[in-house]
Design a protein around this motif. Structure first.
Motif, PDB file in Angstrom:
ATOM      1  N   GLU A 177       0.519   7.010   5.601  1.00  0.00           N
ATOM      2  CA  GLU A 177       1.025   6.515   6.881  1.00  0.00           C
ATOM      3  C   GLU A 177       2.338   5.757   6.742  1.00  0.00           C
ATOM      4  O   GLU A 177       2.894   5.294   7.735  1.00  0.00           O
ATOM      5  CB  GLU A 177      -0.021   5.615   7.532  1.00  0.00           C
ATOM      6  N   GLY A 178       2.855   5.641   5.524  1.00  0.00           N
ATOM      7  CA  GLY A 178       4.023   4.818   5.256  1.00  0.00           C
ATOM      8  C   GLY A 178       5.345   5.505   5.524  1.00  0.00           C
ATOM      9  O   GLY A 178       5.403   6.640   6.004  1.00  0.00           O
ATOM     10  N   PRO A 179       6.456   4.830   5.161  1.00  0.00           N
ATOM     11  CA  PRO A 179       7.791   5.280   5.537  1.00  0.00           C
ATOM     12  C   PRO A 179       8.404   6.350   4.643  1.00  0.00           C
ATOM     13  O   PRO A 179       9.472   6.874   4.962  1.00  0.00           O
ATOM     14  CB  PRO A 179       8.607   3.988   5.435  1.00  0.00           C
ATOM     15  N   TYR A 180       7.761   6.701   3.533  1.00  0.00           N
ATOM     16  CA  TYR A 180       8.363   7.665   2.623  1.00  0.00           C
ATOM     17  C   TYR A 180       8.456   9.054   3.257  1.00  0.00           C
ATOM     18  O   TYR A 180       7.655   9.419   4.130  1.00  0.00           O
ATOM     19  CB  TYR A 180       7.542   7.777   1.336  1.00  0.00           C
ATOM     20  N   TRP A 182       7.985  13.120   3.427  1.00  0.00           N
ATOM     21  CA  TRP A 182       6.820  13.894   3.034  1.00  0.00           C
ATOM     22  C   TRP A 182       6.968  14.442   1.620  1.00  0.00           C
ATOM     23  O   TRP A 182       6.001  14.485   0.846  1.00  0.00           O
ATOM     24  CB  TRP A 182       6.580  15.033   4.021  1.00  0.00           C
ATOM     25  N   SER A 183       8.173  14.829   1.235  1.00  0.00           N
ATOM     26  CA  SER A 183       8.379  15.353  -0.119  1.00  0.00           C
ATOM     27  C   SER A 183       8.101  14.286  -1.175  1.00  0.00           C
ATOM     28  O   SER A 183       7.519  14.577  -2.230  1.00  0.00           O
ATOM     29  CB  SER A 183       9.800  15.902  -0.278  1.00  0.00           C
ATOM     30  N   LEU A 184       8.510  13.049  -0.905  1.00  0.00           N
ATOM     31  CA  LEU A 184       8.245  11.968  -1.849  1.00  0.00           C
ATOM     32  C   LEU A 184       6.752  11.642  -1.880  1.00  0.00           C
ATOM     33  O   LEU A 184       6.184  11.395  -2.955  1.00  0.00           O
ATOM     34  CB  LEU A 184       9.050  10.725  -1.483  1.00  0.00           C
ATOM     35  N   LYS A 185       6.109  11.656  -0.735  1.00  0.00           N
ATOM     36  CA  LYS A 185       4.663  11.434  -0.704  1.00  0.00           C
ATOM     37  C   LYS A 185       3.939  12.499  -1.529  1.00  0.00           C
ATOM     38  O   LYS A 185       3.015  12.194  -2.290  1.00  0.00           O
ATOM     39  CB  LYS A 185       4.155  11.455   0.741  1.00  0.00           C
ATOM     40  N   ASN A 224       3.486   0.830  -0.692  1.00  0.00           N
ATOM     41  CA  ASN A 224       2.273   1.610  -0.425  1.00  0.00           C
ATOM     42  C   ASN A 224       1.011   0.969  -0.974  1.00  0.00           C
ATOM     43  O   ASN A 224      -0.009   1.647  -1.150  1.00  0.00           O
ATOM     44  CB  ASN A 224       2.425   3.016  -1.025  1.00  0.00           C
ATOM     45  N   ASN A 225       1.058  -0.323  -1.252  1.00  0.00           N
ATOM     46  CA  ASN A 225      -0.101  -1.015  -1.798  1.00  0.00           C
ATOM     47  C   ASN A 225       0.071  -2.502  -1.586  1.00  0.00           C
ATOM     48  O   ASN A 225       1.169  -2.979  -1.242  1.00  0.00           O
ATOM     49  CB  ASN A 225      -0.240  -0.718  -3.294  1.00  0.00           C
TER      50      ASN A 225
END
Length: 265
Positions: A177-180, A182-185, A224-225
């Motif tokens: 759900e974060g700002p990264y 999609w490729s980085l996720k 992310n944590n």
């Protein structure tokens, strides 16, 4: 043996291991000045560092190594052939003194006085990533971050250690759900990315034993944590769950710019 995680996170990683005969840096992802400052905080003179071990070529683990080798000629640095070749070809750490360069390949163990170091391959999008188990005076500490999964081979190498520095990189929901992008996720979630809190906990369930007394939660993502989520997951899975651990195990949070202090293993 004593261990201190000097800094851990995407902005730079380095840890300190001390034995009776050696003072060792595990990774060198900070500037020489910052590394010296963090060592000063825990009462260690950087001029006493005699060994450095590199996990892989990413700058948050390697950026400071060239400076340290050039400025402190007593430091013997170790990495595998693939990592050295990439760093030298890319000129990412500048020109380093050849006489201070040493190799240790995945699967190899090296004995240096009262220290035995065993290297093992990991799964990450770097040239040839590997991590290490350090053994001295009957104690074992295993370092493992920057891997997309933990293989059965790796579990066999790190099993039954007195201490672990383990990657608790992301909370899956926060990452998704974060700002990264999609490729980085996708890269982080992949088999050559990083470990989630749950994946790290599950891996540790397979390797900890009653001799395990310290677990350092490392390489936590600042986006992310959270320290609470990582710690709570580790405690729920390992301490309150079915892990084969004694009640006095210590779960230690690490930070990107603040050392844990020297902890006797």
């Amino acid at each position: 043996m004593q261990v201190c995680v000097l800094a851990s996170g995407s902005t730079g990683n380095t840890s300190l291991i001390t034995t009776g005969q050696h003072k060792i840096l595990m990774d060198a992802g900070l500037s020489g000045k910052k590394t010296k400052s963090l060592l000063d905080e825990v009462g260690v003179d950087i001029n006493d560092i005699d060994l450095a071990f590199l996990s892989h070529d990413h700058s948050d683990h390697s950026a400071g190594l060239g400076v340290l080798m050039r400025r402190y000629p007593q430091i013997d640095a170790f990495a595998n052939t693939g990592t050295w070749n990439y760093l030298l070809d890319s000129k990412k750490i500048g020109k380093v003194p050849v006489q201070q360069m040493n190799t240790i390949e995945p699967g190899q163990s090296k004995v240096m006085g009262d220290l035995t170091v065993t290297a093992f391959a990991t799964s990450h999008d770097a040239a040839e990533p590997q991590y290490y188990v350090f053994e001295s005076d009957g104690k074992r500490v295993a370092f493992l971050t920057d891997t997309g999964y933990v293989s059965e081979n790796v579990k066999g190498v790190i099993k039954d250690s007195d201490a672990y520095m383990m990657e608790f990189n992301y909370d899956t929901m926060m990452l998704r759900e974060g700002p990264y992008s999609w490729s980085l996720k996708q890269r982080i979630l992949s088999d050559v990315g990083h470990l989630s809190n749950e994946e790290a906990g599950e891996a540790l369930l397979d390797v900890v034993s009653p001799r395990t007394k310290h677990i350092f939660l490392a390489h936590r993502s600042q986006h992310n944590n959270t320290a609470y989520l990582a710690h709570d997951t580790a405690k729920e899975m390992l301490v309150d769950g079915d892990a084969n651990l004694d009640n006095d195990v210590k779960i230690i949070d690490t930070a990107p710019d603040e050392p844990t202090g020297l902890i006797k293993i």
